[in-house]
Design a protein around this motif. Structure first.
Motif, PDB file in Angstrom:
ATOM      1  N   LYS A 237       0.820  -1.217   0.000  1.00  0.00           N
ATOM      2  CA  LYS A 237       0.000   0.000   0.000  1.00  0.00           C
ATOM      3  C   LYS A 237       0.855   1.270   0.000  1.00  0.00           C
ATOM      4  O   LYS A 237       0.488   2.274  -0.618  1.00  0.00           O
ATOM      5  CB  LYS A 237      -0.909  -0.007   1.231  1.00  0.00           C
ATOM      6  N   SER A 238       2.002   1.225   0.679  1.00  0.00           N
ATOM      7  CA  SER A 238       2.817   2.452   0.754  1.00  0.00           C
ATOM      8  C   SER A 238       3.389   2.820  -0.621  1.00  0.00           C
ATOM      9  O   SER A 238       3.735   3.974  -0.860  1.00  0.00           O
ATOM     10  CB  SER A 238       3.939   2.281   1.777  1.00  0.00           C
ATOM     11  N   ASP A 239       3.483   1.850  -1.514  1.00  0.00           N
ATOM     12  CA  ASP A 239       4.014   2.153  -2.859  1.00  0.00           C
ATOM     13  C   ASP A 239       2.892   2.391  -3.873  1.00  0.00           C
ATOM     14  O   ASP A 239       3.161   2.623  -5.053  1.00  0.00           O
ATOM     15  CB  ASP A 239       4.863   0.967  -3.380  1.00  0.00           C
ATOM     16  N   LEU A 240       1.661   2.274  -3.423  1.00  0.00           N
ATOM     17  CA  LEU A 240       0.543   2.309  -4.378  1.00  0.00           C
ATOM     18  C   LEU A 240       0.248   3.728  -4.865  1.00  0.00           C
ATOM     19  O   LEU A 240       0.107   4.650  -4.079  1.00  0.00           O
ATOM     20  CB  LEU A 240      -0.714   1.746  -3.708  1.00  0.00           C
ATOM     21  N   VAL A 241       0.147   3.869  -6.174  1.00  0.00           N
ATOM     22  CA  VAL A 241      -0.308   5.135  -6.754  1.00  0.00           C
ATOM     23  C   VAL A 241      -1.486   4.793  -7.659  1.00  0.00           C
ATOM     24  O   VAL A 241      -1.330   4.030  -8.613  1.00  0.00           O
ATOM     25  CB  VAL A 241       0.800   5.801  -7.601  1.00  0.00           C
ATOM     26  N   LEU A 242      -2.653   5.296  -7.332  1.00  0.00           N
ATOM     27  CA  LEU A 242      -3.811   5.050  -8.191  1.00  0.00           C
ATOM     28  C   LEU A 242      -4.013   6.242  -9.115  1.00  0.00           C
ATOM     29  O   LEU A 242      -3.791   7.390  -8.724  1.00  0.00           O
ATOM     30  CB  LEU A 242      -5.072   4.834  -7.346  1.00  0.00           C
ATOM     31  N   ASN A 243      -4.440   5.962 -10.334  1.00  0.00           N
ATOM     32  CA  ASN A 243      -4.709   7.049 -11.277  1.00  0.00           C
ATOM     33  C   ASN A 243      -6.015   7.739 -10.912  1.00  0.00           C
ATOM     34  O   ASN A 243      -6.905   7.127 -10.344  1.00  0.00           O
ATOM     35  CB  ASN A 243      -4.816   6.500 -12.698  1.00  0.00           C
ATOM     36  N   LYS A 244      -6.125   8.997 -11.293  1.00  0.00           N
ATOM     37  CA  LYS A 244      -7.376   9.725 -11.069  1.00  0.00           C
ATOM     38  C   LYS A 244      -8.365   9.381 -12.189  1.00  0.00           C
ATOM     39  O   LYS A 244      -7.988   8.831 -13.226  1.00  0.00           O
ATOM     40  CB  LYS A 244      -7.092  11.226 -11.046  1.00  0.00           C
ATOM     41  N   ILE A 245      -9.608   9.742 -11.938  1.00  0.00           N
ATOM     42  CA  ILE A 245     -10.647   9.481 -12.939  1.00  0.00           C
ATOM     43  C   ILE A 245     -10.771  10.703 -13.839  1.00  0.00           C
ATOM     44  O   ILE A 245     -10.746  11.833 -13.356  1.00  0.00           O
ATOM     45  CB  ILE A 245     -11.994   9.242 -12.248  1.00  0.00           C
ATOM     46  N   ASP A 246     -10.919  10.437 -15.125  1.00  0.00           N
ATOM     47  CA  ASP A 246     -11.088  11.527 -16.069  1.00  0.00           C
ATOM     48  C   ASP A 246     -12.383  12.280 -15.728  1.00  0.00           C
ATOM     49  O   ASP A 246     -13.448  11.688 -15.640  1.00  0.00           O
ATOM     50  CB  ASP A 246     -11.179  10.919 -17.482  1.00  0.00           C
ATOM     51  N   ARG A 247     -12.276  13.597 -15.550  1.00  0.00           N
ATOM     52  CA  ARG A 247     -13.418  14.409 -15.130  1.00  0.00           C
ATOM     53  C   ARG A 247     -14.594  14.309 -16.116  1.00  0.00           C
ATOM     54  O   ARG A 247     -15.753  14.360 -15.731  1.00  0.00           O
ATOM     55  CB  ARG A 247     -12.960  15.861 -15.054  1.00  0.00           C
TER      56      ARG A 247
ATOM     57  N   LYS B 260     -14.921  31.390 -15.507  1.00  0.00           N
ATOM     58  CA  LYS B 260     -15.157  30.182 -16.319  1.00  0.00           C
ATOM     59  C   LYS B 260     -14.019  29.188 -16.058  1.00  0.00           C
ATOM     60  O   LYS B 260     -12.852  29.537 -16.244  1.00  0.00           O
ATOM     61  CB  LYS B 260     -15.175  30.557 -17.807  1.00  0.00           C
ATOM     62  N   ARG B 261     -14.385  28.015 -15.613  1.00  0.00           N
ATOM     63  CA  ARG B 261     -13.371  26.956 -15.397  1.00  0.00           C
ATOM     64  C   ARG B 261     -13.565  25.897 -16.480  1.00  0.00           C
ATOM     65  O   ARG B 261     -14.605  25.226 -16.524  1.00  0.00           O
ATOM     66  CB  ARG B 261     -13.565  26.279 -14.034  1.00  0.00           C
ATOM     67  N   PHE B 262     -12.560  25.738 -17.322  1.00  0.00           N
ATOM     68  CA  PHE B 262     -12.715  24.830 -18.452  1.00  0.00           C
ATOM     69  C   PHE B 262     -12.478  23.372 -18.056  1.00  0.00           C
ATOM     70  O   PHE B 262     -11.527  23.064 -17.337  1.00  0.00           O
ATOM     71  CB  PHE B 262     -11.761  25.227 -19.588  1.00  0.00           C
ATOM     72  N   GLN B 263     -13.374  22.526 -18.548  1.00  0.00           N
ATOM     73  CA  GLN B 263     -13.271  21.092 -18.276  1.00  0.00           C
ATOM     74  C   GLN B 263     -11.900  20.561 -18.693  1.00  0.00           C
ATOM     75  O   GLN B 263     -11.281  19.791 -17.981  1.00  0.00           O
ATOM     76  CB  GLN B 263     -14.358  20.375 -19.075  1.00  0.00           C
ATOM     77  N   SER B 264     -11.427  21.055 -19.839  1.00  0.00           N
ATOM     78  CA  SER B 264     -10.169  20.530 -20.377  1.00  0.00           C
ATOM     79  C   SER B 264      -8.967  20.931 -19.528  1.00  0.00           C
ATOM     80  O   SER B 264      -7.902  20.342 -19.640  1.00  0.00           O
ATOM     81  CB  SER B 264      -9.969  21.045 -21.806  1.00  0.00           C
ATOM     82  N   GLU B 265      -9.135  21.931 -18.664  1.00  0.00           N
ATOM     83  CA  GLU B 265      -7.994  22.411 -17.874  1.00  0.00           C
ATOM     84  C   GLU B 265      -8.000  21.896 -16.439  1.00  0.00           C
ATOM     85  O   GLU B 265      -7.061  22.148 -15.694  1.00  0.00           O
ATOM     86  CB  GLU B 265      -7.975  23.952 -17.874  1.00  0.00           C
ATOM     87  N   LEU B 266      -9.075  21.203 -16.073  1.00  0.00           N
ATOM     88  CA  LEU B 266      -9.138  20.702 -14.695  1.00  0.00           C
ATOM     89  C   LEU B 266      -8.517  19.309 -14.636  1.00  0.00           C
ATOM     90  O   LEU B 266      -8.684  18.509 -15.553  1.00  0.00           O
ATOM     91  CB  LEU B 266     -10.595  20.644 -14.220  1.00  0.00           C
ATOM     92  N   GLY B 267      -7.829  19.017 -13.552  1.00  0.00           N
ATOM     93  CA  GLY B 267      -7.196  17.702 -13.418  1.00  0.00           C
ATOM     94  C   GLY B 267      -8.225  16.615 -13.160  1.00  0.00           C
ATOM     95  O   GLY B 267      -9.424  16.885 -13.090  1.00  0.00           O
ATOM     96  N   GLY B 268      -7.766  15.375 -13.035  1.00  0.00           N
ATOM     97  CA  GLY B 268      -8.665  14.247 -12.780  1.00  0.00           C
ATOM     98  C   GLY B 268      -9.221  14.285 -11.362  1.00  0.00           C
ATOM     99  O   GLY B 268      -8.859  15.138 -10.555  1.00  0.00           O
ATOM    100  N   LEU B 269     -10.107  13.344 -11.088  1.00  0.00           N
ATOM    101  CA  LEU B 269     -10.743  13.281  -9.768  1.00  0.00           C
ATOM    102  C   LEU B 269     -10.312  12.020  -9.031  1.00  0.00           C
ATOM    103  O   LEU B 269     -10.192  10.954  -9.647  1.00  0.00           O
ATOM    104  CB  LEU B 269     -12.267  13.246  -9.931  1.00  0.00           C
ATOM    105  N   VAL B 270     -10.114  12.159  -7.730  1.00  0.00           N
ATOM    106  CA  VAL B 270      -9.790  10.979  -6.928  1.00  0.00           C
ATOM    107  C   VAL B 270     -11.029  10.079  -6.917  1.00  0.00           C
ATOM    108  O   VAL B 270     -12.135  10.555  -6.653  1.00  0.00           O
ATOM    109  CB  VAL B 270      -9.430  11.403  -5.488  1.00  0.00           C
ATOM    110  N   PRO B 271     -10.858   8.797  -7.235  1.00  0.00           N
ATOM    111  CA  PRO B 271     -12.031   7.918  -7.264  1.00  0.00           C
ATOM    112  C   PRO B 271     -12.683   7.807  -5.879  1.00  0.00           C
ATOM    113  O   PRO B 271     -11.983   7.826  -4.875  1.00  0.00           O
ATOM    114  CB  PRO B 271     -11.467   6.560  -7.692  1.00  0.00           C
TER     115      PRO B 271
END
Ligand SMILES: C[S@@+](CC[C@H](N)C(=O)[O-])C[C@H]1O[C@@H](n2cnc3c(N)ncnc32)[C@H](O)[C@@H]1O
Length: 389
Positions: free
Chosen positions: A50-60, A142-153
Motif C-alpha cells: 500500500k505504501s508504494d501504491l499510486v492510483l490514477n485519477k478518474i477523467d473528469r 469560467k473553469r474549463f473542463q479541459s484544464e481541470l485535473g482528474g478526480l480521486v475515485p
C-alpha cells in the motif's frame, strides 16, 4: 464479501487493504424481494504494497458532464461557473468592476473578491469571466473542463457512471446472436474504471474468471496486455474467445469502443491448460497419475523452462540456452549418466531428471561435466508447495 475480505487480508496482509467500493449493479426497483432488495455489489481493493501504491485519477469528463456547458461557444470547450468571491478578508479583494453594459459590481456584505484586480483584469482579457447570458449579472469565473485535473475515485460507483447488470447484458447480447445468452456479464464501463485507476497502458491485467471476457476485452481496447482463464470449455468457446476475436478484428462496436476510440488491432493466443501435474498431500508432493512417459518429459520441460522437443533425438528432449534436458522415467544410474554426458557438444551442460538417481551416477556427472546436474522428480521440481523454475 465479509469472508472474502478476511481471505484477502490473509493473502495480501491487512495493512494492504485499500478500500471497499460499492457498485450500483441494479437501478430498477424489484418489489418481489422477500426482505431486502439487493442492488449493489462490492469491489475489494488491495495493493501488493500500500505504501508504494499510486492510483490514477478518474477523467473528469466521465463524471460531471452535466455541470459543464458552453453557452458562449468558447473554442476551449465546455466550462462551469466558479465563484470569484470568498468569505475571508483579503487585502486586495475590495474593488469595483464594470460589466459589459456599464453595470458596477463588488462583493456584498462580508465577502471579498478572491483575486486581485490585476488577476481579474487578466481573466477578463482572456474571456474567462462570465457576466450571464444578458451580460448584466454578477461575474463568475469560467473553469474549463479541459484544464481541470482528474478526480480521486470515490468508494461509491453509480450505474450512470459505470453501467449496471442490465447494460452488461445488452452489451453481450449485441455481440452475439440472441440464442447465446451469458447470464452474469459485467458492464464494460465498470472494468474501464477499474483498469484506468489501477493500470497504465502496457501493464498486464489478469482475470481468472473470464466468463464472457469483459475484462480482457476492455483491457485490450485500453492498450493493456492481459491474461484471462475460463474453466468451462463451452463458455470459453461460445463467449470468451469469439468476443476477443471481435475486439481484435474491430468488429465489436459496443461497450467502451467509441469512448476510447478503439478500431481493432493486436492479437492473442489461446491455450488449453492441462490439469495440475502435481498433487500435494501431508506436506509432500506427488506427480499426478496422468504424468508418465512422454507427458512426464513434457511436464518436466515446462516446469524447468526448457523448450520441449520430443523429436530431439538421442537422450535430449529440451533446450534452454547451452543447457540440454534429458528426462528418464526411472532411476538415473551410471549407464544413463555416461550416455547423456557423452552426447553433449562442446560447451553444453545437461540437466538430467529422473524419478531417482544413484550416488554413483551423481559422482560420475560431477566428474565428467561439472556444470551438469541431476534432479529428482517431483521433489526438485517444486518448492514449498509451489512450482519452481
Ligand atoms: C461471474 S462469471 C464472470 C463474468 C465476467 N466478469 C464477465 O463479464 O463475463 C465467472 C466465470 O468464472 C468461471 N470460473 C469459475 N471458477 C473458475 C476457475 N476455477 N477457473 C477459471 N474460471 C472459473 C465460470 O465458469 C464463469 O464463467
Amino acid at each position: 464479501m465479509a469472508y472474502c475480505r478476511v481471505l484477502m487480508d490473509e493473502i495480501f496482509g491487512r495493512g494492504n487493504f485499500v478500500g471497499t467500493v460499492v457498485w450500483q449493479k441494479i437501478h430498477a426497483r424489484n418489489n418481489s424481494a422477500q426482505h431486502l432488495s439487493s442492488v449493489h455489489d462490492y469491489l475489494l481493493v488491495y495493493a501488493r504494497s500500500k505504501s508504494d501504491l499510486v492510483l490514477n485519477k478518474i477523467d473528469r469528463t466521465e463524471l460531471s458532464d452535466q455541470e459543464f456547458w458552453n453557452p458562449d461557444n468558447d473554442p476551449r470547450g465546455p466550462w462551469r461557473r466558479s465563484d470569484l468571491t470568498a468569505s475571508h478578508a483579503y487585502e486586495d479583494g475590495r474593488y469595483e468592476v464594470v460589466g459589459p453594459h456599464g453595470d458596477v459590481f463588488s462583493p456584498r456584505g462580508n465577502r471579498w473578491w478572491s483575486c486581485s484586480r490585476e488577476t481579474f483584469d487578466a481573466l477578463r482579457e482572456d474571456n474567462r469571466i462570465w457576466w450571464g447570458k444578458t451580460g448584466r449579472t454578477f461575474p463568475f469565473r469560467k473553469r474549463f473542463q479541459s484544464e481541470l485535473g482528474g478526480l480521486v475515485p470515490t468508494t461509491f460507483w453509480t450505474h450512470d457512471e459505470v453501467g449496471d447488470n442490465r447494460q452488461a447484458k445488452t452489451e453481450v447480447t449485441k455481440l452475439f446472436d440472441r440464442s447465446r445468452i451469458f447470464s452474469t456479464p459485467k458492464p464494460e464501463a465498470l472494468l474501464k474504471r477499474v483498469i484506468q485507476i489501477a493500470t497504465d497502458p502496457g501493464d498486464v491485467v489478469v482475470d481468472v474468471f473470464a466468463g464472457s471476457g469483459t475484462t480482457a476485452a476492455v483491457a485490450h481496447k485500453m492498450g493493456r496486455r492481459w491474461v484471462t482463464a475460463e474453466i468451462l470449455e463451452e463458455t470459453a468457446e461460445t463467449f470468451t474467445r469469439p468476443r476477443l476475436e471481435k475486439v481484435v478484428a474491430g468488429d465489436d462496436l459496443g461497450g467502451i469502443t467509441k469512448t476510447v476510440g478503439w478500431e481493432g488491432g493486436g492479437g492473442f493466443r489461446s491455450l488449453k491448460a492441462s490439469p495440475s501435474a502435481f498433487d500435494f498431500a501431508d506436506g509432500r508432493v506427488f506427480l499426478a497419475d496422468w504424468v508418465e512417459g512422454e507427458d512426464f518429459a513434457a511436464v518436466v520441460a515446462a516446469q524447468l523452462g526448457f523448450m520441449y522437443d520430443s523429436a530431439d533425438g538421442g537422450p535430449f528432449c529440451g533446450t534452454k540456452g547451452r543447457a540440454r534436458l534429458a528426462v528418464v522415467d526411472g532411476v538415473v544410474d551410471e549407464v544413463v549418466a555416461r550416455g547423456v554426458i557423452g552426447r553433449l557438444d562442446e560447451g553444453e551442460r545437461a540437466v538430467i531428471v529422473g524419478r531417482g538417481a544413484t550416488p554413483e551416477a551423481q559422482s560420475l556427472i560431477a566428474e565428467l561435466s561439472p556444470g551438469s546436474k541431476v534432479l529428482k522428480a517431483p521433489r526438485d521440481l517444486v518448492r514449498r508447495g509451489k512450482a519452481v523454475r
